[in-house]
Design an enzyme around this catalytic site. Structure first.
Site, PDB file in Angstrom:
ATOM      1  N   HIS A   1       6.401   0.815  -6.205  1.00 35.21           N
ATOM      2  CA  HIS A   1       5.389   0.042  -5.779  1.00 35.21           C
ATOM      3  C   HIS A   1       4.210   0.274  -6.712  1.00 35.21           C
ATOM      4  O   HIS A   1       3.453  -0.719  -7.258  1.00 35.21           O
ATOM      5  CB  HIS A   1       5.158   0.119  -4.405  1.00 35.21           C
TER       6      HIS A   1
ATOM      7  N   LYS B   1      10.107  -2.887  -2.193  1.00 38.35           N
ATOM      8  CA  LYS B   1       9.567  -2.070  -3.081  1.00 38.35           C
ATOM      9  C   LYS B   1       9.482  -0.428  -2.332  1.00 38.35           C
ATOM     10  O   LYS B   1       9.368  -0.628  -1.118  1.00 38.35           O
ATOM     11  CB  LYS B   1       7.991  -2.283  -3.257  1.00 38.35           C
TER      12      LYS B   1
ATOM     13  N   TYR C   1       4.105  -3.735   3.387  1.00 37.95           N
ATOM     14  CA  TYR C   1       3.419  -4.768   3.763  1.00 37.95           C
ATOM     15  C   TYR C   1       3.799  -4.941   5.377  1.00 37.95           C
ATOM     16  O   TYR C   1       3.168  -5.881   6.050  1.00 37.95           O
ATOM     17  CB  TYR C   1       4.071  -6.108   3.168  1.00 37.95           C
TER      18      TYR C   1
ATOM     19  N   ASP D   1       9.491 -12.002  -1.503  1.00 37.26           N
ATOM     20  CA  ASP D   1       9.094 -10.709  -2.149  1.00 37.26           C
ATOM     21  C   ASP D   1       8.273 -10.110  -0.917  1.00 37.26           C
ATOM     22  O   ASP D   1       7.338 -10.544  -0.127  1.00 37.26           O
ATOM     23  CB  ASP D   1       7.964 -11.062  -3.186  1.00 37.26           C
TER      24      ASP D   1
END
Length: 322
Positions: free
Chosen positions: A118, A85, A55, A50
Site C-alpha cells: 500500500h 493492498k 479501507y 480496488d
C-alpha cells in the site's frame, strides 16, 4: 453499455480492465452503501474493483461479488479483477502471508488478482487517529517484504504483485533484486498530477500504472474540485459534448494507464465508462499538459510532517517533473 475494455499489464502478457471502481470512501460509509454501489457497478459493466485492508471495504465487496455470482449477473469469478493492498502494520516478512489470507477471508475469495504494497513505509502500531507518532513510522525493509510478496504469488494466493505510491528510485531498487518484478505501480495520476518521469520509467521497465484519484478525489479530505472546476477541461468537455470528468479520465487512458475512479453515484458510474469511443485532439492534449501541477494526496497530510515522510514526498514530487 458493455464491459470496460482490457489493457496490457506491462510485459506479462496478461491484461487489466482499463477502468475499475475504487472503494475508498472519505468520510467512511456503511457496508450496505458500499455493497449496493458495487452491485450497481457490476450491472453497469465494471469488473475491476480496488480495495484495501485499510479501507474497510473488503468485506462488503466480497459479499457483493458473491451475490452477483449467485444471481448470475457474472458467470464466473475469473471475469473479475480484484486488487487489494498490504497495510503498513503488516509490512514485515513473517506477517504478509497471514495478511493476504485475512484479506481473502474478508473477500470470500480463493485468490486475488493483484496484491499491492500500500505505501513505502511500515507502521509499528495500529493507527486509531492521525497524525501518527513519529516513532511509529519506520522505513520498509523492501527486500524481505518483497520476498514475502513473491511467496504470496508462488502460493497462488494472488495472480500478480505490485506496489503503490512508489517513486522511480524505489522501483529501481526493487527491480535490482526482485525475482518477480512488480506488475503494477498504483499512483495518483490526473491532468493536474501528470507523473511524466514516472510514466516513462514504468513504461521502459514494463510496469503498468493504475491511476487513483483520476478525478482529483473531490469531496475527500485530500482531494478538491480542481478537475471538475477547471476551465480548460470544461471548455474541452463542452466542445465534445462530454463531462469534465470524462475528459480527465480519457486523458488518463491515453497515457496508457488503467484507472479506479471512486463514484457511488449510479449515473456517474455509467458516465465514467463512456470514454472509449472518442479521443482528445493533439491540441486538447497539449492544453491539458500545460495545466499547473499539484499533488492531492500526501503522506504528511495523513500521518504528520515527519522528516522521513518529507523525504519520501520530495522523491515522489520529482517524478512528476518533465
Amino acid at each position: 453499455m458493455g464491459v470496460a475494455p482490457e489493457v496490457p499489464l506491462g510485459c506479462s502478457g496478461k491484461t487489466i480492465p482499463a477502468i475499475g471502481l475504487g472503494t475508498v470512501a472519505d468520510p467512511r460509509v456503511d457496508a450496505e452503501t458500499t455493497k449496493a454501489a458495487v452491485h450497481e457497478a457490476i450491472k453497469a459493466g465494471y469488473r475491476h474493483f480496488d480495495t484495501a485492508f485499510a479501507y474497510g471495504s473488503e468485506q462488503p465487496l466480497g459479499e457483493a461479488i458473491a451475490e452477483a455470482l449467485s444471481l448470475g449477473l457474472v458467470k464466473s469469478r475469473d471475469e473479475f479483477f480484484i486488487t487489494t493492498k498490504l497495510w503498513c502494520t503488516f509490512a514485515e516478512r513473517d506477517q504478509i502471508v497471514s495478511a493476504i489470507k485475512m484479506s481473502l477471508k474478508n473477500l470470500q475469495l480463493d485468490y486475488i488478482d493483484m496484491y499491492l504494497i500500500h505505501l513505502p513505509l511500515r507502521l509499528t502500531q495500529q493507527i486509531t487517529k492521525t497524525p501518527v507518532p513519529k516513532e511509529a513510522i519506520k522505513p520498509l525493509d523492501i527486500e524481505s517484504v518483497w520476498e514475502a510478496m513473491e511467496e504470496c504469488q508462488n502460493l497462488g494466493l494472488t495472480k500478480g504483485i505490485g506496489v503503490s505510491n512508489f517513486s522511480c528510485k524505489m522501483l529501481a531498487h526493487l527491480l535490482s533484486f526482485a525475482k518477480i518484478p512488480p506488475a503494477v505501480n498504483q499512483v495518483e495520476l490526473n491532468p493536474f498530477w501528470r507523473q511524466k518521469k514516472l510514466r516513462e520509467f514504468c513504461k521502459e521497465k514494463g510496469i503498468h500504472i493504475t491511476a487513483y484519484s483520476p478525478l482529483g478525489a473531490n469531496g475527500t479530505r485530500w482531494g478538491d474540485n480542481r478537475i471538475v472546476g477547471c476551465d480548460v477541461l470544461n471548455e474541452i468537455a463542452k466542445a465534445k459534448g462530454k463531462t469534465t470528468a470524462q475528459v480527465s479520465l480519457r486523458w488518463v487512458y491515453e497515457q496508457g494507464a488503467s484507472m479506479i475512479p471512486k463514484s457511488f453515484n449510479k449515473e456517474r458510474m455509467r458516465q465514467n465508462l463512456d470514454i472509449f469511443d472518442w479521443c482528445l485532439t493533439e491540441e486538447e492534449s497539449h492544453k491539458i499538459n500545460q495545466l499547473p501541477q499539484r499533488k492531492g494526496s500526501t503522506l504528511t497530510s495523513i500521518f504528520g510532517p515527519h522528516d522521513f515522510l518529507l523525504e519520501i514526498e520530495a522523491e515522489l514530487e520529482q517524478d512528476s517533473e518533465a
